[in-house]
Design an enzyme around this catalytic site. Sequence first.
Site, PDB file in Angstrom:
ATOM      1  N   GLU A 122      23.165  -3.075  20.812  1.00  0.00           N
ATOM      2  CA  GLU A 122      23.739  -2.499  22.037  1.00  0.00           C
ATOM      3  C   GLU A 122      23.484  -3.419  23.229  1.00  0.00           C
ATOM      4  OE1 GLU A 122      21.829  -0.865  19.910  1.00  0.00           O
ATOM      5  OE2 GLU A 122      23.205   0.637  19.103  1.00  0.00           O
ATOM      6  N   CYS A 132      29.175  -2.064  -4.971  1.00  0.00           N
ATOM      7  CA  CYS A 132      29.666  -2.829  -6.128  1.00  0.00           C
ATOM      8  C   CYS A 132      28.744  -2.648  -7.341  1.00  0.00           C
ATOM      9  CB  CYS A 132      29.736  -4.320  -5.799  1.00  0.00           C
ATOM     10  SG  CYS A 132      31.113  -4.739  -4.732  1.00  0.00           S
ATOM     11  N   ALA A 138       8.067  -1.075  26.446  1.00  0.00           N
ATOM     12  CA  ALA A 138       8.913  -2.144  27.002  1.00  0.00           C
ATOM     13  C   ALA A 138       9.597  -2.907  25.874  1.00  0.00           C
ATOM     14  CB  ALA A 138       8.063  -3.103  27.850  1.00  0.00           C
ATOM     15  N   THR A 157       5.700  -9.956  15.184  1.00  0.00           N
ATOM     16  CA  THR A 157       5.822 -10.654  13.903  1.00  0.00           C
ATOM     17  C   THR A 157       4.742 -11.735  13.817  1.00  0.00           C
ATOM     18  OG1 THR A 157       8.181 -10.227  13.878  1.00  0.00           O
ATOM     19  CG2 THR A 157       7.396 -12.002  12.440  1.00  0.00           C
ATOM     20  N   SER A 180       7.326  -7.745  23.538  1.00  0.00           N
ATOM     21  CA  SER A 180       7.608  -6.304  23.464  1.00  0.00           C
ATOM     22  C   SER A 180       6.324  -5.465  23.512  1.00  0.00           C
ATOM     23  CB  SER A 180       8.333  -5.975  22.167  1.00  0.00           C
ATOM     24  OG  SER A 180       9.458  -6.792  22.017  1.00  0.00           O
ATOM     25  N   GLU A 181       6.497  -4.263  24.045  1.00  0.00           N
ATOM     26  CA  GLU A 181       5.393  -3.291  24.097  1.00  0.00           C
ATOM     27  C   GLU A 181       5.953  -1.933  23.701  1.00  0.00           C
ATOM     28  OE1 GLU A 181       3.917  -3.512  28.107  1.00  0.00           O
ATOM     29  OE2 GLU A 181       3.544  -5.677  27.941  1.00  0.00           O
ATOM     30  N   GLU A 229      16.526 -18.238  20.502  1.00  0.00           N
ATOM     31  CA  GLU A 229      16.013 -17.291  19.502  1.00  0.00           C
ATOM     32  C   GLU A 229      17.184 -16.583  18.812  1.00  0.00           C
ATOM     33  OE1 GLU A 229      13.071 -14.586  21.088  1.00  0.00           O
ATOM     34  OE2 GLU A 229      13.649 -13.025  19.666  1.00  0.00           O
ATOM     35  N   ARG A 230      18.130 -16.119  19.622  1.00  0.00           N
ATOM     36  CA  ARG A 230      19.288 -15.418  19.040  1.00  0.00           C
ATOM     37  C   ARG A 230      20.054 -16.345  18.109  1.00  0.00           C
ATOM     38  NH1 ARG A 230      20.043 -13.395  24.760  1.00  0.00           N
ATOM     39  NH2 ARG A 230      19.180 -11.302  24.713  1.00  0.00           N
TER      40      ARG A 230
HETATM   41  C1  FAD Z   1      10.153  -5.875  12.479  1.00  0.00           C
HETATM   42  C2  FAD Z   1      10.172  -6.174  13.948  1.00  0.00           C
HETATM   43  C3  FAD Z   1       9.695  -7.400  14.399  1.00  0.00           C
HETATM   44  C4  FAD Z   1       9.642  -7.670  15.759  1.00  0.00           C
HETATM   45  N1  FAD Z   1       9.069  -8.848  16.187  1.00  0.00           N
HETATM   46  C5  FAD Z   1       8.855  -9.031  17.510  1.00  0.00           C
HETATM   47  C6  FAD Z   1       8.125 -10.181  17.968  1.00  0.00           C
HETATM   48  O1  FAD Z   1       7.720 -11.038  17.178  1.00  0.00           O
HETATM   49  N2  FAD Z   1       7.877 -10.295  19.298  1.00  0.00           N
HETATM   50  C7  FAD Z   1       8.316  -9.376  20.199  1.00  0.00           C
HETATM   51  O2  FAD Z   1       8.047  -9.535  21.380  1.00  0.00           O
HETATM   52  N3  FAD Z   1       9.031  -8.287  19.804  1.00  0.00           N
HETATM   53  C8  FAD Z   1       9.293  -8.087  18.485  1.00  0.00           C
HETATM   54  N4  FAD Z   1       9.991  -6.987  18.056  1.00  0.00           N
HETATM   55  C9  FAD Z   1      10.424  -5.984  19.046  1.00  0.00           C
HETATM   56  C10 FAD Z   1      11.931  -5.976  19.287  1.00  0.00           C
HETATM   57  O3  FAD Z   1      12.302  -7.100  20.026  1.00  0.00           O
HETATM   58  C11 FAD Z   1      12.254  -4.625  20.007  1.00  0.00           C
HETATM   59  O4  FAD Z   1      12.082  -3.606  19.044  1.00  0.00           O
HETATM   60  C12 FAD Z   1      13.664  -4.635  20.570  1.00  0.00           C
HETATM   61  O5  FAD Z   1      13.761  -5.484  21.681  1.00  0.00           O
HETATM   62  C13 FAD Z   1      14.122  -3.214  20.967  1.00  0.00           C
HETATM   63  O6  FAD Z   1      13.210  -2.592  21.790  1.00  0.00           O
HETATM   64  P1  FAD Z   1      12.755  -1.067  21.487  1.00  0.00           P
HETATM   65  O7  FAD Z   1      12.378  -1.036  20.052  1.00  0.00           O
HETATM   66  O8  FAD Z   1      11.756  -0.680  22.474  1.00  0.00           O
HETATM   67  O9  FAD Z   1      14.071  -0.214  21.659  1.00  0.00           O
HETATM   68  P2  FAD Z   1      14.539   0.513  23.015  1.00  0.00           P
HETATM   69  O10 FAD Z   1      14.681  -0.496  24.086  1.00  0.00           O
HETATM   70  O11 FAD Z   1      13.668   1.679  23.257  1.00  0.00           O
HETATM   71  O12 FAD Z   1      15.981   1.016  22.614  1.00  0.00           O
HETATM   72  C14 FAD Z   1      16.234   2.265  21.976  1.00  0.00           C
HETATM   73  C15 FAD Z   1      17.741   2.401  21.839  1.00  0.00           C
HETATM   74  O13 FAD Z   1      18.349   2.405  23.148  1.00  0.00           O
HETATM   75  C16 FAD Z   1      19.319   1.389  23.259  1.00  0.00           C
HETATM   76  N5  FAD Z   1      19.327   0.805  24.591  1.00  0.00           N
HETATM   77  C17 FAD Z   1      18.261   0.463  25.372  1.00  0.00           C
HETATM   78  N6  FAD Z   1      18.670  -0.084  26.518  1.00  0.00           N
HETATM   79  C18 FAD Z   1      20.018  -0.146  26.465  1.00  0.00           C
HETATM   80  C19 FAD Z   1      21.027  -0.624  27.373  1.00  0.00           C
HETATM   81  N7  FAD Z   1      20.736  -1.176  28.558  1.00  0.00           N
HETATM   82  N8  FAD Z   1      22.329  -0.491  26.981  1.00  0.00           N
HETATM   83  C20 FAD Z   1      22.653   0.074  25.788  1.00  0.00           C
HETATM   84  N9  FAD Z   1      21.735   0.545  24.919  1.00  0.00           N
HETATM   85  C21 FAD Z   1      20.443   0.430  25.255  1.00  0.00           C
HETATM   86  C22 FAD Z   1      18.888   0.355  22.232  1.00  0.00           C
HETATM   87  O14 FAD Z   1      19.967  -0.481  21.833  1.00  0.00           O
HETATM   88  C23 FAD Z   1      18.365   1.215  21.104  1.00  0.00           C
HETATM   89  O15 FAD Z   1      19.418   1.641  20.298  1.00  0.00           O
HETATM   90  C24 FAD Z   1      10.116  -6.719  16.696  1.00  0.00           C
HETATM   91  C25 FAD Z   1      10.653  -5.510  16.234  1.00  0.00           C
HETATM   92  C26 FAD Z   1      10.687  -5.235  14.879  1.00  0.00           C
HETATM   93  C27 FAD Z   1      11.234  -3.912  14.419  1.00  0.00           C
END
Ligand code: FAD
Length: 474
Positions: free
Chosen positions: A459, A429, A197, A226, A193-194, A315-316
């Site tokens: 989502e 509760c 992205a 993480t 993630s970025e 992972e999931r």
């Molecule tokens: C505590 C924590 C630990 C994490 N650890 C890791 C890690 O170890 N490695 C790593 O790579 N990443 C990690 N992540 C990142 C995590 O995988 C991303 O935050 C996640 O994939 C969502 O991306 P985003 O935050 O950019 O949300 P966005 O993609 O910006 O989404 C914003 C909103 O839009 C909705 N949305 C976006 N696209 C769609 C679509 N096509 N259809 C419907 N709804 C949509 C989303 O569901 C969300 O509600 C971590 C995140 C957190 C908070």
Amino acid sequence: MLRTTQSRISLSSLHLRHSTPRAHCYRRAYATSYTSLSSRYETYYGGSIKTFYNSTLTGLSPAENEFREAVWEFSARVVKPKSEVIEREGGDSETHEYKTLIEVHKEMAEMGLHGVTVPTEDLTSSLGLGLSYTHHLLAMEAISYSSASLALSYGAHSNLCVNQLSRWGSDDQRAQWIPGLLDGTYIGALAMSETGAGSDVLGSMMTVTKKVDDGYVLNGNKFWITNGPKADVFVVYARDVVEPGAKQTYTTFLVPRTTPGFSTGKPLDKFGMRGSPTCELIFEDVFLPSTSVLGDPVSLQGKGAKILMSGLDLERLVLSGGPLGIMQAAYDTAVDYVHQREQFGVRVGTIGSMQAKLAEMYTKVNTARTFVYAVARAVDYHNAEAQKQGLGPKDKGYTYPPFQRRDCAAAIMYATDKAIEVAMECMQCLGGNGYINDYPAARYLADARLYAVGAGTQEVRRWLIGREVNSDFE
Ligand SMILES: Cc1cc2nc3c(=O)[nH]c(=O)nc-3n(C[C@H](O)[C@H](O)[C@H](O)COP(=O)(O)OP(=O)(O)OC[C@H]3O[C@@H](n4cnc5c(N)ncnc54)[C@H](O)[C@@H]3O)c2cc1C
């Protein structure tokens, strides 16, 4: 030390060294199954954990159940007593110290928990347990019960990093990293993630890798990673520089923390999972030799998308243990509380509307768990079948049967929804006590919420499942 004299740890030695004697555990299982409803709970490590986990519904084999009991015992003996300090140390915005978390990582290594799915016969990994994804899920659930933060860090290390490295890494890479990652010397992380992205992780990825004579140069940033603040090695996905008009490709790299040009940002201050280390990774003209490409630098250069996708289902699945463990903890806290708290001269748990709440929580915990375990069993079955045919992730044409993608997504989606609901009901509760931090209810909710975004959002999971269901009609 657990493993100085043996190349491989058996489940029974794992059990005997770290928990109560086996005979005692069998007696407890018997009592759990057949005594009256009022005493239907399990205790671990002298009552450090008292849980209303319904083991009669799980469908686990005796060997899986033995493993489950061993990891719950570990969770009660080692993790539970340290969970508060793990939260405090990680949540301290001045120091963000993770001393206790690292200590417990090492104790988990002694139990063999970092290599649950690493083959025992692997040339590099006599420390692997060679067990199934069901076992890994059980470990994730048991640790999450006592400390969701530690479990998130554990999942990122043992599944996202170690399992990807074990499945895809070259002999040299596995020899270099796996022993240290399994024995507690190293911590691992995975970075896709970025800031720009997240859900569209490949399409919007800006971390870029350029081929140079004797290797690659990596530039960009990863966010929310993480274990980022403490990891020694990172699995990193990057966009390749390609000729204009050519198909966009991606490559996966192994990046040691000590690589010049690599640095990390300040640990992120989070709503929940406060004990789990998370931060930004920064790559500034990071030179990586060709041998840093995960797996074979010739055949797997440009195959990052395949590697990334292949890890997401697993992972999931494994991370589904997170919401399961949190939800069980929330249920146990609620049940215990409403049978101690009296109002109007009765235990509040016996009031009709509160009884209905208990019924709903009970049903949610057990439907979520039985479904997630069923998906894990299906994944293990198909994995074993593929292995019988000599197939593995590196083989052309090897894919999981498509129904597993929707089911792995459904497992974590459903468990997460139910964990959030049960955590909310637990808060209710406990009345006023549910709202103060002397009690764990609010933390369960904050921790469960992570799984609505981490490892992909709810989502996107729904979108993916719906897309697969619809594809049956194309
Ligand atoms: C505590 C924590 C630990 C994490 N650890 C890791 C890690 O170890 N490695 C790593 O790579 N990443 C990690 N992540 C990142 C995590 O995988 C991303 O935050 C996640 O994939 C969502 O991306 P985003 O935050 O950019 O949300 P966005 O993609 O910006 O989404 C914003 C909103 O839009 C909705 N949305 C976006 N696209 C769609 C679509 N096509 N259809 C419907 N709804 C949509 C989303 O569901 C969300 O509600 C971590 C995140 C957190 C908070």
